[in-house]
Design an enzyme around this catalytic site. Sequence first.
Site, mmCIF file in Angstrom:
data_model
loop_
_atom_site.group_PDB
_atom_site.id
_atom_site.type_symbol
_atom_site.label_atom_id
_atom_site.label_comp_id
_atom_site.label_asym_id
_atom_site.label_seq_id
_atom_site.Cartn_x
_atom_site.Cartn_y
_atom_site.Cartn_z
ATOM 1 N N LYS A 11 0.825 -1.215 0.000
ATOM 2 C CA LYS A 11 0.000 0.000 0.000
ATOM 3 C C LYS A 11 0.858 1.264 0.000
ATOM 4 C CE LYS A 11 -3.810 -2.427 2.265
ATOM 5 N NZ LYS A 11 -4.816 -2.354 3.352
ATOM 6 N N TYR A 51 -12.782 -1.821 -3.075
ATOM 7 C CA TYR A 51 -13.192 -1.987 -1.680
ATOM 8 C C TYR A 51 -14.709 -1.839 -1.505
ATOM 9 C CZ TYR A 51 -8.393 -2.181 0.110
ATOM 10 O OH TYR A 51 -7.107 -2.568 0.411
ATOM 11 N N ARG A 87 -1.878 -14.770 4.538
ATOM 12 C CA ARG A 87 -2.491 -14.043 5.664
ATOM 13 C C ARG A 87 -1.717 -14.295 6.965
ATOM 14 N NH1 ARG A 87 -7.210 -11.401 4.541
ATOM 15 N NH2 ARG A 87 -8.273 -11.718 6.528
ATOM 16 N N THR A 93 -5.061 -7.647 10.719
ATOM 17 C CA THR A 93 -5.334 -6.326 10.118
ATOM 18 C C THR A 93 -4.791 -5.211 10.997
ATOM 19 O OG1 THR A 93 -7.342 -7.234 9.144
ATOM 20 C CG2 THR A 93 -7.181 -4.841 9.213
ATOM 21 N N ASN A 114 -2.109 -0.121 7.016
ATOM 22 C CA ASN A 114 -1.559 -1.402 7.461
ATOM 23 C C ASN A 114 -0.634 -2.081 6.451
ATOM 24 O OD1 ASN A 114 -3.494 -2.187 5.686
ATOM 25 N ND2 ASN A 114 -4.658 -3.457 7.109
ATOM 26 N N HIS A 117 -2.064 -5.564 1.651
ATOM 27 C CA HIS A 117 -3.359 -6.241 1.532
ATOM 28 C C HIS A 117 -3.102 -7.698 1.166
ATOM 29 C CE1 HIS A 117 -7.453 -7.129 0.221
ATOM 30 N NE2 HIS A 117 -6.920 -7.691 -0.839
ATOM 31 N N GLU A 128 -9.746 -10.166 -7.293
ATOM 32 C CA GLU A 128 -8.833 -9.039 -7.070
ATOM 33 C C GLU A 128 -7.646 -9.079 -8.042
ATOM 34 O OE1 GLU A 128 -10.020 -8.719 -2.353
ATOM 35 O OE2 GLU A 128 -7.991 -9.349 -2.884
HETATM 36 P P1 CMP Z 1 -7.324 -4.680 3.903
HETATM 37 O O1 CMP Z 1 -6.982 -6.001 4.434
HETATM 38 O O2 CMP Z 1 -6.713 -4.209 2.649
HETATM 39 O O3 CMP Z 1 -8.917 -4.607 3.724
HETATM 40 C C1 CMP Z 1 -9.722 -3.539 4.138
HETATM 41 C C2 CMP Z 1 -8.937 -2.369 4.626
HETATM 42 O O4 CMP Z 1 -9.694 -1.417 5.342
HETATM 43 C C3 CMP Z 1 -7.923 -2.860 5.652
HETATM 44 O O5 CMP Z 1 -6.931 -3.598 5.031
HETATM 45 C C4 CMP Z 1 -7.499 -1.531 6.272
HETATM 46 O O6 CMP Z 1 -6.614 -0.801 5.437
HETATM 47 C C5 CMP Z 1 -8.852 -0.819 6.314
HETATM 48 N N1 CMP Z 1 -9.494 -0.972 7.625
HETATM 49 C C6 CMP Z 1 -9.993 -2.092 8.153
HETATM 50 N N2 CMP Z 1 -10.527 -1.854 9.377
HETATM 51 C C7 CMP Z 1 -10.351 -0.530 9.611
HETATM 52 C C8 CMP Z 1 -10.688 0.335 10.688
HETATM 53 N N3 CMP Z 1 -11.308 -0.123 11.760
HETATM 54 N N4 CMP Z 1 -10.361 1.625 10.584
HETATM 55 C C9 CMP Z 1 -9.731 2.089 9.480
HETATM 56 N N5 CMP Z 1 -9.392 1.317 8.405
HETATM 57 C C10 CMP Z 1 -9.693 0.026 8.484
#
Ligand code: CMP
Length: 139
Positions: A11, A51, A87, A93, A114, A117, A128
């Site tokens: 990311k 998303y 994962r 996450t 984070n 992905h 995806e």
């Molecule tokens: P990803 O695994 O790419 O899938 C959904 C994304 O939403 C996740 O990583 C984070 O980047 C974001 N995300 C998930 N939960 C939260 C949260 N509680 N607050 C902000 N961003 C979030």
Amino acid sequence: MATNRTFTMLKPDSLEKGNTGAILEKINAAGFKIVAMKQTQMSQVDAEAFYAVHNERPFFGELVEYMTRGPIIAAILEKENAVEDFRTLIGATNPEEAAEGTIRKLYAASIGENAVHGSDSDENAAIEGAFHFSGRDIF
Ligand code: CMP
């Protein structure tokens, strides 16, 4: 074939911080073969579509802004049990909950930013991967 593939994005924060080399090294060391990879930048339309499953969530706007603010590296990875093993490699996450040594524990700033992905199912890995790559880009 699909059961042996997953999809990842490094990311914008990973590129901003110069962490992509270290992250790709961990991916290689864990036994994943990169079968497609490119650096690209998602438009607002792209990120909203990618998303879409999260569009009712309170963090959706923030997520789209984050994912479009700079380039990403998108890749399709191949390995036995790819979705689950990837994962495990990236961790939870929320980096505060991620296991020691995982990519998110090492490189993620927060639950929102984070670092990486990873697809959550074989079905989503295929969807995806096809979002970012055509068949001729996959080797
Ligand atoms: P990803 O695994 O790419 O899938 C959904 C994304 O939403 C996740 O990583 C984070 O980047 C974001 N995300 C998930 N939960 C939260 C949260 N509680 N607050 C902000 N961003 C979030």
